[in-house]
Design an enzyme around this catalytic site. Structure first.
Site, mmCIF file in Angstrom:
data_model
loop_
_atom_site.group_PDB
_atom_site.id
_atom_site.type_symbol
_atom_site.label_atom_id
_atom_site.label_comp_id
_atom_site.label_asym_id
_atom_site.label_seq_id
_atom_site.Cartn_x
_atom_site.Cartn_y
_atom_site.Cartn_z
ATOM 1 N N HIS A 272 0.789 -1.232 0.000
ATOM 2 C CA HIS A 272 0.000 0.000 0.000
ATOM 3 C C HIS A 272 0.834 1.302 0.000
ATOM 4 C CE1 HIS A 272 -3.106 -2.798 1.532
ATOM 5 N NE2 HIS A 272 -2.245 -3.138 2.474
HETATM 6 C C1 BDR Z 1 -2.655 0.522 5.769
HETATM 7 O O1 BDR Z 1 -2.742 -0.025 7.071
HETATM 8 C C2 BDR Z 1 -1.498 -0.544 7.476
HETATM 9 O O2 BDR Z 1 -1.633 -1.887 7.822
HETATM 10 C C3 BDR Z 1 -0.542 -0.377 6.333
HETATM 11 O O3 BDR Z 1 0.730 0.055 6.784
HETATM 12 C C4 BDR Z 1 -1.182 0.652 5.430
HETATM 13 O O4 BDR Z 1 -0.751 1.949 5.721
HETATM 14 C C5 BDR Z 1 -3.427 -0.360 4.811
HETATM 15 O O5 BDR Z 1 -4.757 -0.388 5.182
#
Ligand code: BDR
Ligand code: CA
Length: 395
Positions: A292
């Site tokens: 992400h």
């Molecule tokens: C987001 O939540 C966290 O687990 C990850 O680092 C990312 O920023 C994804 O939903």
């Protein structure tokens, strides 16, 4: 000669994918990383701050990028239990190769832990760094909950006009916005990841998110990178092979990869393997974990020759009309109610008439180019590590 790189302040909660956001921001040749603030999220503030310092140490950037510990909980909510099932106890489980940080946060006060009231100092540091850049040049990137960023623009509203843009990883649109696989939990297809409807960074502090999207001027400068986009960018086995072995050495192995394996590459891939298992176990996504956070960094390159193209139009639209959205966040409900099925933390995106300004929410990007750029950043970090330059300012 004037420095034409894009100045970036990065707010993050490392976190496996945040690691790659730091790497990209620190080593992309068109980005100048001004500093990092941390926020609780993937683990406690204490741990995410320690993780940020450790990653900077691992990539020889510890002396050129200051770290500030920020908020330990949401603006108006009690502390949320960190999601240990996603990133492990430490926030960065899965490797023994994380170096002991050679720095602490610049606002670490001896004798106090990071849970003390550090948020304001982090916000002030970000504001000072942004203000020292020419108007319309600097970006703020957030890859954790938006608590620090919301505080920044609330305390210093003049920065809304001053910054070039705000790029956020967060939210989930759903409804066929893209064709990305969002995963299944208990056999039910998902829109969000932390709950059925909500993505983690937005749910962690929905009021902070709403204060950003509710500010028309700020919204018009904001890029949102939702799960619908990030779930297209999976760190597959092939990608992990590329990152482990590199692409530039002259000798290639029988598997076709060049022999560039280093301690840093091994560590990065071990982190990806842990994240891959999480996504397979929790969401049934077996191809590889979505990466992400670095996408929110990549989005600041828009308009540059080094751009990684993002597509902010409907793929069905042959005219490629640029899309902009009005975004709002459902803030009603507690964390527990959200876990029990409430829509708390859901992002609602409404398409605006063509030409009207609003939040940019890309639906696609050049994925091979993205991985190539990440690989090149690892190469640069490897070179800095090899040169043993941790005490030189490479920034
Ligand atoms: C987001 O939540 C966290 O687990 C990850 O680092 C990312 O920023 C994804 O939903
Ligand atoms: Ca994150």
């Amino acid at each position: 000669m004037a420095d034409s790189r894009v100045p970036v302040w990065l707010d993050c909660d490392p976190g496996h994918d945040d690691v790659f956001a730091i790497l990209l921001a620190a080593y992309h040749p068109s980005i100048r990383l001004l500093g990092i603030s941390t926020v609780w999220g993937n683990a406690s503030l204490e741990k995410t701050t320690q993780n940020a310092c450790s990653i900077l140490t691992a990539i020889s950037k510890s002396t050129s990028v200051p770290v500030f510990a920020g908020a330990a909980h949401a603006l108006y909510r009690p502390p949320m239990h960190a999601p240990t099932d996603i990133h492990g106890e430490s926030g960065l489980d899965g490797t023994n190769l994380l170096p002991k940080p050679v720095i602490t946060a610049a606002n670490h006060h001896p004798g106090l832990n990071y849970q003390s009231n550090t948020a304001e100092e982090a916000v002030d540091a970000a504001a000072a760094a942004l203000r020292s850049e020419p108007p319309g040049s600097a970006w703020v990137v957030a890859t954790g909950s938006f608590t620090n960023v919301a505080s920044l623009f609330t305390k210093y509203p003049e920065l809304v006009g001053h910054v070039r843009g705000l790029s956020l990883m967060g939210g989930a649109i759903g409804g066929g916005f893209t064709r990305a696989v969002m995963g299944y939990v208990d056999g039910v297809p998902r829109v969000g990841n932390w709950t059925q409807y909500a993505e983690f960074n937005v749910l962690a502090d929905p009021e902070a998110a709403q204060s950003i999207f509710g500010d028309e001027e700020l919204a018009a400068k904001t890029t949102l990178i939702p799960l619908d986009l990030t779930h297209q960018v999976l760190a597959t086995q092939e990608v992990r092979g590329l990152l482990l072995h590199g692409n530039t050495a002259t000798t290639t192995t029988t598997k076709g990869y060049s022999q560039g394996k280093t301690e840093l590459r091994t560590m990065l891939v071990e982190l990806l393997m842990f994240f891959a298992k999480t996504y397979s176990d929790v969401f049934g996504i077996t191809e590889g974990p979505p990466l992400h956070d670095p996408l929110a960094v990549a989005a600041v390159l828009a308009g540059l020759s080094s751009e990684i193209p993002f597509y902010d139009y409907d793929p069905a639209d042959t005219g490629k009309t640029r899309e902009r959205y009005e975004v709002s966040v459902i803030t009603k409900g507690t964390y527990d109610e959200a876990r029990a099925g409430a829509r708390t933390g859901q992002t609602v995106a409404k398409l605006l008439p063509p030409g009207q300004e609003g939040v940019r929410i890309p639906r696609g990007l050049d994925i091979p180019m993205f991985w190539k750029v990440i690989e090149e950043c690892v190469e640069r970090a490897d070179a800095a590590n090899k040169a043993g330059l941790p005490f030189m300012d490479l920034n």
